[in-house]
Design a protein around this motif. Structure first.
Motif, PDB file in Angstrom:
ATOM      1  N   ARG A 112      43.663  -1.014  -0.090  1.00 57.84           N
ATOM      2  CA  ARG A 112      42.188  -1.209   0.716  1.00 57.84           C
ATOM      3  C   ARG A 112      41.332  -0.364  -0.088  1.00 57.84           C
ATOM      4  O   ARG A 112      40.059  -0.939  -0.342  1.00 57.84           O
ATOM      5  CB  ARG A 112      42.458  -0.198   1.769  1.00 57.84           C
ATOM      6  N   TYR A 113      41.614   0.537  -0.933  1.00 60.02           N
ATOM      7  CA  TYR A 113      40.487   0.925  -2.027  1.00 60.02           C
ATOM      8  C   TYR A 113      40.013   0.128  -2.840  1.00 60.02           C
ATOM      9  O   TYR A 113      39.041   0.054  -3.336  1.00 60.02           O
ATOM     10  CB  TYR A 113      41.412   2.365  -2.737  1.00 60.02           C
ATOM     11  N   ASP A 114      41.078  -0.589  -3.333  1.00 58.81           N
ATOM     12  CA  ASP A 114      40.748  -1.718  -4.439  1.00 58.81           C
ATOM     13  C   ASP A 114      39.696  -2.799  -3.979  1.00 58.81           C
ATOM     14  O   ASP A 114      38.978  -3.204  -4.498  1.00 58.81           O
ATOM     15  CB  ASP A 114      42.044  -2.424  -5.130  1.00 58.81           C
ATOM     16  N   GLU A 115      40.135  -3.152  -2.592  1.00 56.43           N
ATOM     17  CA  GLU A 115      39.191  -4.099  -1.967  1.00 56.43           C
ATOM     18  C   GLU A 115      37.844  -3.362  -1.919  1.00 56.43           C
ATOM     19  O   GLU A 115      36.717  -4.380  -2.357  1.00 56.43           O
ATOM     20  CB  GLU A 115      39.715  -4.405  -0.583  1.00 56.43           C
ATOM     21  N   ASP A 116      37.629  -2.035  -1.528  1.00 58.88           N
ATOM     22  CA  ASP A 116      36.157  -1.612  -1.372  1.00 58.88           C
ATOM     23  C   ASP A 116      35.627  -1.523  -2.714  1.00 58.88           C
ATOM     24  O   ASP A 116      34.392  -1.938  -2.701  1.00 58.88           O
ATOM     25  CB  ASP A 116      36.494  -0.120  -0.921  1.00 58.88           C
TER      26      ASP A 116
ATOM     27  N   GLY B 192      28.569   2.740 -12.815  1.00 54.78           N
ATOM     28  CA  GLY B 192      29.245   2.400 -11.361  1.00 54.78           C
ATOM     29  C   GLY B 192      30.515   1.378 -11.510  1.00 54.78           C
ATOM     30  O   GLY B 192      31.646   1.689 -11.071  1.00 54.78           O
ATOM     31  N   ASP B 193      30.426   0.628 -12.572  1.00 47.05           N
ATOM     32  CA  ASP B 193      31.547  -0.390 -12.533  1.00 47.05           C
ATOM     33  C   ASP B 193      32.768   0.328 -13.263  1.00 47.05           C
ATOM     34  O   ASP B 193      33.909   0.384 -12.837  1.00 47.05           O
ATOM     35  CB  ASP B 193      31.171  -1.455 -13.696  1.00 47.05           C
ATOM     36  N   GLY B 194      32.346   1.188 -14.145  1.00 49.57           N
ATOM     37  CA  GLY B 194      33.506   2.199 -14.801  1.00 49.57           C
ATOM     38  C   GLY B 194      34.271   2.988 -13.761  1.00 49.57           C
ATOM     39  O   GLY B 194      35.360   3.186 -13.815  1.00 49.57           O
ATOM     40  N   ASP B 195      33.404   3.453 -12.996  1.00 44.63           N
ATOM     41  CA  ASP B 195      33.966   4.616 -11.840  1.00 44.63           C
ATOM     42  C   ASP B 195      35.047   3.791 -11.088  1.00 44.63           C
ATOM     43  O   ASP B 195      35.954   4.074 -10.938  1.00 44.63           O
ATOM     44  CB  ASP B 195      32.958   4.973 -10.854  1.00 44.63           C
ATOM     45  N   ASP B 196      34.693   2.468 -10.506  1.00 45.11           N
ATOM     46  CA  ASP B 196      35.593   1.677  -9.719  1.00 45.11           C
ATOM     47  C   ASP B 196      36.797   1.181 -10.343  1.00 45.11           C
ATOM     48  O   ASP B 196      38.063   1.415  -9.732  1.00 45.11           O
ATOM     49  CB  ASP B 196      34.923   0.247  -9.411  1.00 45.11           C
ATOM     50  N   SER B 197      36.650   0.875 -11.644  1.00 45.88           N
ATOM     51  CA  SER B 197      37.706   0.379 -12.485  1.00 45.88           C
ATOM     52  C   SER B 197      38.740   1.573 -12.842  1.00 45.88           C
ATOM     53  O   SER B 197      40.075   1.519 -12.748  1.00 45.88           O
ATOM     54  CB  SER B 197      37.344  -0.325 -13.785  1.00 45.88           C
ATOM     55  N   GLY B 198      38.024   2.709 -13.013  1.00 44.96           N
ATOM     56  CA  GLY B 198      38.935   3.981 -13.410  1.00 44.96           C
ATOM     57  C   GLY B 198      39.762   4.374 -12.315  1.00 44.96           C
ATOM     58  O   GLY B 198      40.796   4.931 -12.530  1.00 44.96           O
ATOM     59  N   ASN B 199      39.581   4.258 -10.776  1.00 46.53           N
ATOM     60  CA  ASN B 199      39.982   4.484  -9.763  1.00 46.53           C
ATOM     61  C   ASN B 199      41.297   3.624  -9.636  1.00 46.53           C
ATOM     62  O   ASN B 199      42.491   4.388  -9.069  1.00 46.53           O
ATOM     63  CB  ASN B 199      39.228   4.293  -8.645  1.00 46.53           C
TER      64      ASN B 199
END
Length: 572
Positions: free
Chosen positions: A164-168, A143-150
């Motif tokens: 906004r995406y980073d904040e989410d 889950g953490d990986g997906d977020d950081s990859g984006n």
């Protein structure tokens, strides 16, 4: 993992293998070992028997045998710690654990490959569910990986949208971390509740006997050993009275079955036959192998009821004997030499007088065995004799020699050794009685706030005897009962007791043991194991937690003060 079909998942697996058998030094474990040995002899299973007195012994024994053996059977040891963490075995080693110690370590419960628990499921185990204790870290990391990859991929997008995406993503990660912290806090709480108290489950000997019964290989000898195993739990105060009564009822059905089966056989009256009978007998230790007077004086139940350490108590005892109407000459001679007319209805006479002296529970459900016409033993006689042989301190023998002697005295071919054990047990019981009397008369028991404390000093008579856990447990139980009978302080009657006795004078160590408060309805759950660990940790006291019972530890003499202070703070 709990074994559901003990025959298929345990016995059929080891029957064609070489097995290492690690047995803890208590009477129930000895009896379970005898049953298993008899089964192994039936099927010609090769095994090596290794007595293990504590965790260090177990580690050493495993290191010595791990090359030659794949299968290990542990009796009354190994269930209450993470065994794989402790022993670090190879991946093909398999451990079968038949242990009465509770709670069972959760890692042992949920390991499906190497740990097989031969434990009755109907015991009140209360094991937490898998999801409450274990959690896949991979999910969180993915889950953490997906977020950081984006964050890096989205560089082509307009900056406002990306922010906004980073904040989410950040919020989601914070949310996940918070959920994880909550889960960990809850896990700690669940494990604390689960591991807080130490107690004992169904006798290992009874579990092994039921295996023999399932395979239709049970004999009267095996049944007698399982009776001794259950009686040992009662004598050494490991199980609540209701549990004892339930197990005795189970055994009674087996005894009836065996007796019924042998009624038709012609040799049922042969001179060396073995007969087990259910008895509603007296709570007087070894009375059939002693004089009645000595037995009344050295039994915990009668001695505490009369308060025999006081002059009034001695007078009360004389009144009791007079009330029974038995001549003193008869009462003071060996039981075997008493007149037959007196022996015939002795139990009824004693019970009648005991009721007048408010000893309502003088009789207890138990079993007796007859070997031929001459030898008769109660199950508790054998427990005391075997324990005395197991912890014999008279000759400087190796613990393994004592272990083998105690194991031998359980066989009916070795009655001489059993009689030797009974003589040792009498000395031990007298020593306990005298130590209790001196502790009460010299006010050695101190109230420390949340518990009572007693320290036996070096130079006390028989102090060497009490450096052994079974003897110290009996002394502790007896002393607490005696103190409750003699004190006027109502608050002290509901306190547990911690006892310390010299262990090794040269090393300057003491053995410390804690027992729960005394009451007939007590569930015998002991919280001292966890408390000792915490107190030692917080004060950096030099302790050794080597016993399979966590409520028994070794402690450096100099650290005793700060260790006790920490315990008082912890339990207040």
């Amino acid at each position: 993992m709990f074994v559901t079909d003990i025959r298929k998942e345990f016995y059929d697996v080891v029957v064609n293998q070489r097995v290492a058998l690690f047995v803890s030094p208590d009477i129930d474990a000895l009896c379970a070992c005898k049953v298993l040995q008899a089964l192994f002899h039936c099927d010609q299973v090769q095994y090596t028997l290794v007595p293990v007195a504590g965790w260090q012994d177990l580690g050493t024994a495993f290191m010595e045998h791990k090359e030659q053996y794949q299968y290990f059977v542990l009796i009354n040891c190994g269930a209450n710690v993470d065994l794989l963490e402790t022993l670090q075995p190879e991946e093909d080693s398999v451990f079968f654990i038949c242990d009465t110690h509770r709670p069972v370590d959760v890692v042992n419960v949920y390991n499906d490959t190497q740990i097989k628990l031969l434990i009755k499921q109907d015991d009140d185990l209360g094991v937490p569910s898998y999801d409450d204790i274990f959690r896949d870290d991979e999910e969180d990391e993915e889950g953490d990986g997906d977020d950081s990859g984006n964050e890096s991929d989205g560089s082509a997008e307009p900056s406002g949208k990306r922010r906004r995406y980073d904040e989410d993503a950040l919020e989601r990660r914070i949310e996940r971390q918070r959920a994880r912290r909550e889960w960990e806090a809850r896990r700690r709480e669940i494990l604390f509740d689960y591991e807080q108290y130490e107690f004992h489950g169904t006798s290992a000997a009874l579990v092994m006997f039921e295996l023999a019964w399932v395979m239709s290989k049970d004999t009267k000898d095996m049944l007698w050993w399982s009776v001794i195993g259950v009686t040992d739990q009662w004598v050494h105060d490991k199980i609540p009275h209701m549990k004892y009564v339930t197990d005795i009822a189970t055994l009674q059905r087996h005894v009836s079955r065996h007796n019924h089966r042998n009624e038709d056989e012609e040799n049922s009256l042969s001179i060396d036959c073995m007969r087990i009978t259910f008895e509603y007998d007296l709570r007087l230790v070894l009375y059939q192998h002693w004089s009645l007077y000595e037995s009344i004086c050295n039994s915990c139940y009668t001695s505490c009821s009369f308060k025999l350490w006081s002059i009034n108590g001695q007078k009360k005892l004389q009144e009791f004997l007079a009330d029974m109407g038995l001549p003193l000459k008869q009462v003071r001679q060996k039981f075997n030499s008493m007149d037959m007319s007196i022996k015939e209805n002795l139990r009824e006479v004693i019970e009648e007088s005991a009721n007048k002296f408010s000893m309502k529970d003088i009789r207890v459900q138990t079993f007796a065995v007859n070997f031929g016409f001459k030898n008769r033993f109660l199950a508790s006689d054998v427990v005391h004799a075997a324990a005395a042989l197991l912890e014999n301190v008279e000759k400087d023998e190796m613990p393994t020699d004592n272990f083998i002697k105690a194991l031998d005295c359980l066989s009916r071919s070795n009655l001489e050794r059993l009689h030797l054990g009974i003589d040792l047990a009498k000395k031990k019981l007298k020593a306990i009685q005298q130590t209790v009397a001196s502790c009460i008369c010299t006010n050695l028991i101190l109230s420390q706030g949340p518990f009572l404390y007693c320290h036996l000093l070096e130079g006390t008579p028989d102090v060497k005897l009490f450096s052994k856990p079974l003897a110290l447990t009996l002394l502790c139980k007896y002393l607490l009962k005696a103190f409750i009978c003699s004190t006027r302080n109502k608050r002290c009657k509901i306190l547990p007791l911690i006892m310390a006795a010299p262990l090794d004078v040269e090393k300057g160590t003491v053995i410390v043991l804690g027992i729960p408060p005394e009451s007939e309805t007590s569930d015998k759950k002991n919280f001292f194991g966890r408390a000792f660990e915490k107190a030692a940790e917080s004060t950096s006291s030099r302790t050794l937690h080597d016993h399979f019972d966590t409520s028994v530890i070794e402690l450096k003499m100099e650290d005793r003060g700060k260790f006790l202070d920490a315990l008082i703070t912890l339990l207040s």
